[in-house]
Write a protein that holds these residues in place. Structure first.
Motif, mmCIF file in Angstrom:
data_model
loop_
_atom_site.group_PDB
_atom_site.id
_atom_site.type_symbol
_atom_site.label_atom_id
_atom_site.label_comp_id
_atom_site.label_asym_id
_atom_site.label_seq_id
_atom_site.Cartn_x
_atom_site.Cartn_y
_atom_site.Cartn_z
ATOM 1 N N SER A 249 12.962 -39.048 -1.691
ATOM 2 C CA SER A 249 11.995 -38.532 -0.730
ATOM 3 C C SER A 249 11.698 -39.547 0.368
ATOM 4 N N TRP A 253 12.408 -39.246 4.364
ATOM 5 C CA TRP A 253 11.324 -39.360 5.336
ATOM 6 C C TRP A 253 11.638 -40.405 6.393
ATOM 7 N N GLU A 254 12.343 -41.461 6.016
ATOM 8 C CA GLU A 254 12.670 -42.521 6.971
ATOM 9 C C GLU A 254 13.761 -42.098 7.947
ATOM 10 N N ARG A 260 8.510 -34.726 6.735
ATOM 11 C CA ARG A 260 7.926 -36.076 6.706
ATOM 12 C C ARG A 260 6.400 -35.982 6.746
#
Length: 277
Positions: A249, A253-254, A260
């Protein structure tokens, strides 16, 4: 549909059922969890956990973990290819690397490979020798058939017996509780399986010698790959995915804006004079 190299996976893949058979599949259930609040972290565990190299990761997940987006994780899994262990996106291929494991989870990636016998012969006696007790064998009525139980213990059993270390415990007892605490945490976070209920015996077995200097990060990545290999073929309503979903996850998200979460305020962490924390 673009066919790749493995015909068996192609006809069983979630993407095939959605694109070719027009099936509407529900998001997979995330079986990976943070450390439960019922298992109290005792500062006396710290030196023993530090010996294993797991202290930064345990500190990361022992308080709380962010809410994970099952739909976003499933969308990634729908584009997972087991042949290359990568996500096939419109922009190209992406995957979680060993560097990502180190940067996101702080798990050690150097050291011995986490390779050992998975034979569970006599596991109850070995568990009793290591932590002083083991789950009771299921009772069988006369003429009944003995149920096959997994080698290990349920999370509820662990919490019922090892949630709080006694105040007057000696070093041997503290080490025993620290070992069980690590077993509980890594079974729920790094090596979560499809059931989400049990802590397998083999992960406790890996903690027999605390200063073995295992490459826990390598094991976490390999286990995540295997879980994704299985999950991309699950099409049932109650299908789930295990492995370190926190790692996957945060990695997504990065790199991807979809799903995100918004950033929030944070307070400086008190490392108690120990920079490892």
């Amino acid at each position: 549909m673009v066919w790749l190299r493995n015909d068996v996976y192609d006809v069983e893949h979630r993407a095939y059922f959605m694109s070719e058979k027009k099936m509407e599949l529900t998001p997979l259930k995330i079986r990976s969890h943070g450390a439960s609040s019922v298992m109290h972290y005792d500062e006396r565990y710290t030196p023993y956990i530090e010996m294993t190299g797991l202290l930064p990761f345990v500190q990361l997940v022992s308080r709380s973990t962010p809410n994970l987006n099952a739909a976003a994780v499933t969308a990634l899994i729908d584009r997972w290819r087991p042949e290359t262990h990568s996500f096939h996106l419109r922009t190209g291929e992406m995957t979680v690397t060993l560097q990502d494991v180190s940067m996101i989870t702080a798990l050690p990636i150097e050291g011995k490979p986490l390779c050992m016998s998975t034979d569970s012969e006599g596991w109850r006696h070995q568990m009793e020798a290591l932590i002083g007790m083991s789950p009771q064998e299921p009772e069988v009525e006369d003429g009944g058939k003995k149920d096959r139980v997994p080698a290990g213990a349920t999370f509820t059993w662990i919490a019922a017996n090892f949630a709080h270390c006694p105040e007057d415990a000696d070093d041997e007892v503290i080490q025993r509780y620290a070992r069980v605490y690590m077993w509980y945490v890594i079974s729920r976070t790094i090596f979560a399986d499809g059931t989400g209920k049990n802590a397998p015996w083999m992960w406790l077995k890996a903690l027999t010698v605390l200063d073995n200097k295992f490459s826990w990060g390598s094991a976490a990545l390999a286990y995540l790959y295997r879980q994704l290999d299985d999950a991309c073929r699950r099409t049932t309503k109650d299908g789930g995915v295990g492995g370190c979903m926190l790692l996957l996850s945060v990695w997504s998200w990065e790199r991807l804006p979809v799903g995100r979460p918004k950033s929030s305020k944070w307070n400086t962490w008190n490392d108690h004079g120990n920079p490892v924390r």
